[in-house]
Each structure stands twice: as structure tokens, then as C-alpha cells.
Motif scaffolding. Sequence first.
Motif, short mmCIF file in Angstrom:
data_model
loop_
_atom_site.label_atom_id
_atom_site.label_comp_id
_atom_site.label_asym_id
_atom_site.label_seq_id
_atom_site.Cartn_x
_atom_site.Cartn_y
_atom_site.Cartn_z
N TYR A 109 56.38 52.07 42.86
CA TYR A 109 55.40 53.08 43.27
C TYR A 109 54.12 52.95 42.44
CZ TYR A 109 53.30 57.78 43.39
OH TYR A 109 52.43 58.84 43.48
N VAL A 110 54.26 52.76 41.13
CA VAL A 110 53.10 52.62 40.25
C VAL A 110 52.32 51.35 40.61
CG1 VAL A 110 52.35 52.22 37.87
CG2 VAL A 110 54.13 53.91 38.35
N HIS A 517 54.57 41.56 40.37
CA HIS A 517 55.48 42.58 39.85
C HIS A 517 56.49 42.98 40.92
CE1 HIS A 517 53.57 43.26 35.99
NE2 HIS A 517 52.38 43.32 36.58
N LEU A 518 55.98 43.15 42.15
CA LEU A 518 56.89 43.52 43.24
C LEU A 518 57.91 42.42 43.49
CD1 LEU A 518 54.31 45.11 45.73
CD2 LEU A 518 55.92 46.30 44.24
N LEU A 519 57.48 41.16 43.31
CA LEU A 519 58.42 40.03 43.45
C LEU A 519 59.49 40.10 42.37
CD1 LEU A 519 59.17 37.36 44.86
CD2 LEU A 519 57.62 36.19 43.27
N PHE A 520 59.10 40.38 41.13
CA PHE A 520 60.07 40.55 40.05
C PHE A 520 61.06 41.68 40.37
CE2 PHE A 520 57.07 38.70 36.62
CZ PHE A 520 57.60 37.43 36.82
N PHE A 521 60.53 42.77 40.93
CA PHE A 521 61.39 43.90 41.27
C PHE A 521 62.40 43.51 42.36
CE2 PHE A 521 57.59 46.85 40.17
CZ PHE A 521 57.79 46.58 38.82
N ALA A 522 61.97 42.70 43.30
CA ALA A 522 62.87 42.25 44.37
C ALA A 522 63.98 41.38 43.79
CB ALA A 522 62.09 41.47 45.43
N VAL A 523 63.60 40.50 42.86
CA VAL A 523 64.61 39.65 42.20
C VAL A 523 65.58 40.53 41.41
CG1 VAL A 523 64.95 37.89 40.42
CG2 VAL A 523 63.09 37.64 42.10
#
Length: 568
Positions: A109-110, A517-523
Motif C-alpha cells: 500500500y505504501v 519493491h512490489l516484485l520483492f513482495f511478490a517473491v
Amino acid sequence: MEFFQPITEIILSIFPTIKAILLAIIPLGFLIFIHELGHFLAAKRSGIKVIAFSLGFGPKIVGFTHGETLYKLSLLPFGGYVQMEGENPSEQTGAEGEFASASLGKRAYVVIAGPAVNLLFGILTYWFVFGVGLDADSAGLISRLTGQSFHEKQQSVQIGMLDDDGPAGVGGVMPGDTIVSIDDTPITNWNIFQTKILTNPEEELEFVVKRDDKLETLTVIPEAIVNLRGSSGQIRVTETNDVFVSDVIEGSLATQAGIIVGDQIETINGQKLYTVPVFNPGIWHPQIDWRGQPYQAYYNQINQKQGSLELGIRRSVEKDTVEKLTFDLPVTWQITTFVQKKSTAAKAGIKDRDVLVSINGTSVDSTTLYTELEKVGDSPISLGFLRDGTEKSFTISPAERSKKDEENTFYGIRWTTYLSGMSLDRPPLPEFNFFSAFWKGCETTWLTLTSITRTLKQLIGGEVSPRYLSGPIGIADVTSRMFASVSVSTILFFIGFISINLAIVNLLPLPIADGGHLLFFAVEKLRGRPLPLKAQAIIQQVSFVLIIALALYITWFDSLTLFDKLRN
């Protein structure tokens, strides 16, 4: 002393440009600031500690601390940043309130809040531009950047005018042709068409065109235009535009014949029109490009009809009802003036709709105006006009030039050649109310997104070189030139366009960007745990180096282009 004078003149000439660019950087800084503001507000709402929120970069000028956050104004007012607790992998301790300690949903969200604010700002800006009203500059820019059309008949690319000796003319393209596809790529708007041409200099392109309801296949080879960034293609064509009567002088031949403002001109002397014929003196200027030749041809064809002008006109009678009319009237040409307020010409007493007849006692018409002006030099100029049938003479002295004179005018005068008392132009631009402006803004936002996505695909596929991208210097240069020459609505649209660009670029899956960052979160979601901190740090460091290298590469070509403009 004489040696230093040219150097001094060069330095002084650069200062206005630098000033304009610095002013233009401010809107870009504002877009970065609201991006960071989105991150800041989302972090506060998610319970993440924000160490600092800065308006600008560099050393702190002033600031204050409220709660755990330092709010400060920094020296360089070109953006801003948000520093969150534990945002950097090397600083993470696992303590509560750190960015990395927040739930996956809160962190996402951030991260997404920044691009979301840029996207929202772009939509609101587009809404405002359509709401306050378009002009020719803003409508043209919107069409070029997004492919947006403001006339129902213009939902494809139809050729209006071309250079017979240019690549399109040599390839067999004709005025009125509709471009169906190029190399199997469907052509649905002018933006797609231009990109296909620009990115394929000196390459054979297979054009499928629709002509008289039949499909024809042609081969066109765009010529290469070489510049500091490389080569780009062009085929010397313009798009089609309907032709309307935009103004009629009271008591003129056109008025006497019954022609009214809003009439659509379909033919002149039996010749179908695919673009607005321009008759202004500028078409005879020695430095005009290939477009002058077709316009001159229109002018000469009218004169060769022995003073008779036959117009085929469509006129709206009532809703969904039109009349087809034919008018036959004598041909007259009048150089009509439109004068900028408080300009040199206005101070001399020249008014709108004065008809120019002589310069320093020599009779002039549209074809000879620039020739006579070149003879004038820096001496006082005597201009003869007709006003309401009465001859009047005015003198303009170059020594009394007003600072209010606009560029590309003659001491504040714009010349317009009226044909038998009427002026021709493109269709009037549509007007939008509060709600229709919003939906048009949303539609244009979608077209902007598809245009940006298409460009990114071409970059990845190697169809477009990164050297054609613009960084802060290039964007500031374009914006500064807009500040000097175009309307506020055009500038606002461009800023909204850049804001949407920032949103999309930040969502790319690059480790240093929000999308990374969103890619890291998906991983992390797939693995059930985040990547090791050391791996995250290494990936971010490598990505940072690559991004800086790309930024320097783009900045190098931006700088070369800028210095070339300053030199010339």
C-alpha cells in the motif's frame, strides 16, 4: 576588448535559457514531491515511522520535528523524499514501526501510493484542461502524444497533404488515402503512425491503404533525418482535416454570396479538399519547408480560374440534417491584420482587420509581402492600409519596438490572407461540460497509458533506442520552450502527461523503483518469507549502478541537444 564582445554576447544569450529551464524544472520537482507525499501519507496511515519528509534535496534550510518526523525545506527545490524507519535493508532491525516489519499488504500500500498519486494528478489535470477549454496548441499536443481525436471522422489516419517528391509521394501514397496498416501493425491513430515512421529510417515499409473503398499495398521508404541522437524517419505527409469557414468579413463578396461561419468547404473549383488550404503570406517565405508547395499550388489553381471561385459546401440546417450547396463568386485576396494588444503596431494605431495594401509606397499582396519586408532593414517603415474603405498610413520605427511584441509577429502583427472575404480553418474544437470533461480526461489517460506501454515494448524489443528518451534536462527544455510560446492549457496537459509517465515508470519491476519493491513482495508471498537482506542489498546496489548509467546516458544526449540549440 573586441575579442571579448562575442563571448559576452554568447554568455548573456544563455542566461534567459538557463532561467527558463530552472523555472521549468519546478513543475517536474512538484510531480516528484506529490509522489513522495503519497508514500508519506500511506506510511503514516499504516503505522510506519517516518524519520524525515523533505521538500527539496540537499542541505536543510529550515525544519521542525513533530512526533518522530523531521519536516524540512531543503536547498534544492526540485522534488522531495520520504525516509522511513528500516527502509534500507542494511538498517533493518526487526523493530516495530519499521517499514520491513509492517505486513505485506501495508508495505504494498505504501509503495503503490506514490505512483497512484501521480496517476490521479494526471487524470485531474486532463479533466481540468478539457473543462476550461482546448485551443489549437493543446489539441495538437494531445493528439500527437496520445492519438486522441476530437472529431468523429478522425478515428483512423487519413493522409491530407504530401510532398510529391517525398518518400510517401514516391511510394504511391495519395491525398485521401487511409492508412490501414504498416508492416502488419494496425494503424488506428496518428501517434502509432508517427512512431512507426520515426523508428524505421531507410527501411522498406509495407503500407496497406484504403483508396476508393479498395485496399492497395504500397512500399514506402522513410528518409533518414540525422541529428545528435541518431537518425529518425519521415515521409513528408500531414493528416487530413475538414475545412470550415472560420470568419467572414461583413460586406465582403463571401457575405454577399450567402456564405456563413460554420460552412464546411468540401471542394474548391471541383477539387476535393483533404486539408485546410493555407493562403497566408508565410507560404511564400523563402525558408518554408515542403508544405509551402501544395499551399502555393492551391493559391495558383484558384487564380487560374479567371477570377471565378466555385465552392462545394455542406451546411448544417438542423440536427442530423445537412444541405449541399454550390457558390460561385469572384476571387479577391486581402492581407488582413490581427494586432497584439500593447504591441508596437497597436501603439502606432494599427487595428484588427486593417487590410495591408502597401509597404513604403510599394503595393504588396500575399506573394510579395516577405520580399518587400526584407528590403526594409532597420529604417522606419510606412505601412498603407484600407480601413472601412478609407486609405490610412502608419509609420513603425524599429527603435520604438515594444517588449509586448510576440515572437513570430511583425511588431505585434499577424498577417492572415482572406479569400473573397472569408478565412478557412479546421473544424471548431469541441466543448466539454463538467461531466463530459471528466470522461474525456479518463479516455485520454487510457490512451496515454497505452502509448507509454507501447513505447516501453519498443524499447525492450530494440525498436527504439534509449538515446531518444528524455531525462530531467530534456523534459525541462521542452517545458521551458512551452512556457515561452504556448497556452497554459498546453503546459498543464504536458505536466499531466509527465505525471502519468512517472507513475508508469515507477511501477516497472526494477529493484530501485516502486515496481521493484512490489516484485520483492511478490517473491516474498510465493516463498513465504522475504529474500535475505544481503541478497536484497546486492540487487539494489547493482540496479542502482545500472539506473545511474542509463540516467547519465540519457542526460548526455539531452545535454548535447540543449547545447546544440544554444549554439544555433
